[in-house]
Motif scaffolding. Sequence first.
Motif, short mmCIF file in Angstrom:
data_model
loop_
_atom_site.label_atom_id
_atom_site.label_comp_id
_atom_site.label_asym_id
_atom_site.label_seq_id
_atom_site.Cartn_x
_atom_site.Cartn_y
_atom_site.Cartn_z
N LYS A 546 0.85 -1.19 0.00
CA LYS A 546 0.00 0.00 0.00
C LYS A 546 0.88 1.24 0.00
N ILE A 547 0.48 2.23 -0.78
CA ILE A 547 1.29 3.43 -0.97
C ILE A 547 0.71 4.59 -0.16
N TYR A 548 1.60 5.30 0.56
CA TYR A 548 1.21 6.48 1.33
C TYR A 548 2.01 7.68 0.85
N ASN A 549 1.32 8.82 0.74
CA ASN A 549 1.95 10.06 0.29
C ASN A 549 2.40 10.86 1.52
N MET A 550 3.70 11.06 1.67
CA MET A 550 4.21 11.75 2.86
C MET A 550 3.93 13.25 2.85
N GLN A 551 3.45 13.77 1.72
CA GLN A 551 3.07 15.18 1.67
C GLN A 551 1.66 15.38 2.25
N ASP A 552 0.93 14.28 2.37
CA ASP A 552 -0.43 14.33 2.91
C ASP A 552 -0.36 14.11 4.43
N LYS A 553 -0.98 15.02 5.19
CA LYS A 553 -0.89 14.97 6.65
C LYS A 553 -1.51 13.70 7.21
N ILE A 554 -2.64 13.27 6.62
CA ILE A 554 -3.30 12.07 7.12
C ILE A 554 -2.43 10.84 6.86
N ASP A 555 -1.93 10.76 5.64
CA ASP A 555 -1.04 9.62 5.30
C ASP A 555 0.20 9.61 6.19
N ARG A 556 0.75 10.80 6.42
CA ARG A 556 1.96 10.89 7.26
C ARG A 556 1.66 10.38 8.67
N SER A 557 0.49 10.77 9.19
CA SER A 557 0.11 10.34 10.53
C SER A 557 -0.09 8.83 10.59
N VAL A 558 -0.72 8.28 9.55
CA VAL A 558 -0.93 6.83 9.48
C VAL A 558 0.42 6.09 9.47
N ILE A 559 1.34 6.61 8.66
CA ILE A 559 2.67 5.98 8.56
C ILE A 559 3.38 5.98 9.90
N MET A 560 3.34 7.11 10.61
CA MET A 560 4.03 7.19 11.89
C MET A 560 3.43 6.21 12.90
N ASN A 561 2.11 6.03 12.85
CA ASN A 561 1.45 5.05 13.73
C ASN A 561 1.89 3.62 13.37
N ILE A 562 1.96 3.36 12.06
CA ILE A 562 2.41 2.02 11.61
C ILE A 562 3.84 1.77 12.08
N VAL A 563 4.70 2.78 11.93
CA VAL A 563 6.11 2.64 12.32
C VAL A 563 6.22 2.39 13.82
N ASP A 564 5.43 3.12 14.62
CA ASP A 564 5.45 2.92 16.07
C ASP A 564 5.02 1.49 16.42
#
Length: 574
Positions: A546-564
């Motif tokens: 699944k692809i997330y756009n790091m310029q998008d605030k929601i996607d960025r937040s989702v990614i950081m939660n996944i990483v945690d």
Amino acid sequence: MNNTRRILKIFESFKKDQYFTLILTFIMTVLTAVVTFQVKTLIDTIMGKGELSDIYSTSALILVITAIIICIDVYTNYFWHNLRHRGMNFMRSKMYKAALYKPITFFKENSSGDVIAKVMDDSSVLGENAVISMPMFWSNIIRLIVVLVVLFMLNISLAILVVLSIPLYYILFNLINARMRKASSNERNAFGKLFSNVQEKINGISETKIYKKENFIFGLFKQDMNRYLKCIKKVVLFNALGMGISGLFTSVLPILVLIYGVFLTYNNVITIGTLIAFYTYLSFLNEPINNLSDFNLGLQRSLGMSDRVLDFLEVEGDNQENKLTIDLFNKIDVKNVTFAYKKNKLVLKDINFSINRGEKIAIIGESGSGKTSLMNLIMGFYQPIKGEILVNKENVYKYSEESLFSKISLLQQNPIIFSGTIKDNILFGENNLEPRLETIIKYTKLGSLVERFEKGLEEEITEEGSNLSGGEKQRISIARAIIREPELLILDEPTSALDVKTEASIVEHLDSYINEKNITMIAITHKPAILSICDKVYHIFDKKLKIYNMQDKIDRSVIMNIVDRLKENEENIS
């Protein structure tokens, strides 16, 4: 083409040296025969109360010829052993070069110990035997013929006795040939496994020490050694049988000749001088007979391992001729890619994405989810079982390796440090890049490391970088990767061994460097510092992507939660 012809073809460049040894052998053998006849003349002269002047002149001639023989023999031995070592090194070089050009899949499917055993041990045995086999065989055939001719000239009856015993010798010897070849092949395979197991245990010495398992590991080593000894015992047995047959020939034949010779002398058929000359010169028959036996044993051993060596030398993979070249790494397209190392055990399924030139991509996922496998697919190390990977709209496998890899720099999770200086490890043979060193050292924060050593960049790194910390190894590897100014930079956990402050500085410099050079970056990482400079993040989960756009605030937040969550899972596992 059978193995023997293939081996001889490999060593064609040694022909002149091989012929030269034959010439030296022939000269020495003829001179030895002359000495034998002079000894006969000397003894017969003494027994016949001949002239004292004849005795002196014959004795002097014998001494002069013997001195010449000794000089030729010394030089022949030097030349012979030098040729032998050259053959060994020649074969090792060919095997090592073949190893370097093997596809990456070869090293995944074969143990490093077995590869090293083939390169360093099998090759030296085969190289030694191959380069000396022809001169050894023919030089001893020449000796054998000359000796037999001389023996027939001395006395036909005694010579016939000798000739009749030779076929019996070789009949007995041939009985063990096939068994010797098979035993040698099995021994080589067993040695490769032993070598691999020893290397594995040495590489894991830290774990052995920490868990106090020295006795356990030693017990495993003894089991491996016992298995190897079972194989080597058969080789030793057949060698012993071969030596026994040789001993039988060299011990019994002279006794039979002496008994028959005394009978002929007693009946005045031959003179005492002839008997002594014949008996003395008979010992010169032992050397070529024994050498031919050794040659035969060595040949069987070499042929037993020849399949391992010759198969290793075979070029694997696609022919690199007529393949495409890359002018510029513009775009990567991964279309419907499914991949598995083993059937019915998928690693990746129906993966789709595109990466444009200059984009910075991160790949995240649990350990074993297929992140590194995806990188290997992009680099053409493996082929998908379904779908395709395109570079500039052409299948990645249509490009030559030389062209493809000239555009890529790779930093693996466990940084590889080679023996040599710090500068050697960064430049990696590309000395024309030295003007960039100062800038790269600044970007990778290697200044403190260079200053720590008295010789600076010229400091020798010890085996596997044991005089460097994990972070220093990683920074050297980063420097090696970016100094080439690649068009595609692939990083696998590039900052895992760095402290937060050093990591932040290096990532900042790396980001500006990548933007300046318009480099495409793909990084496998869970580190927020690297994720923060990426344009997109690909999350691999349950074989899907699944692809997330790091310029998008929601996607960025989702990614950081996944990483945690991934970090928490890793901590729980550890």
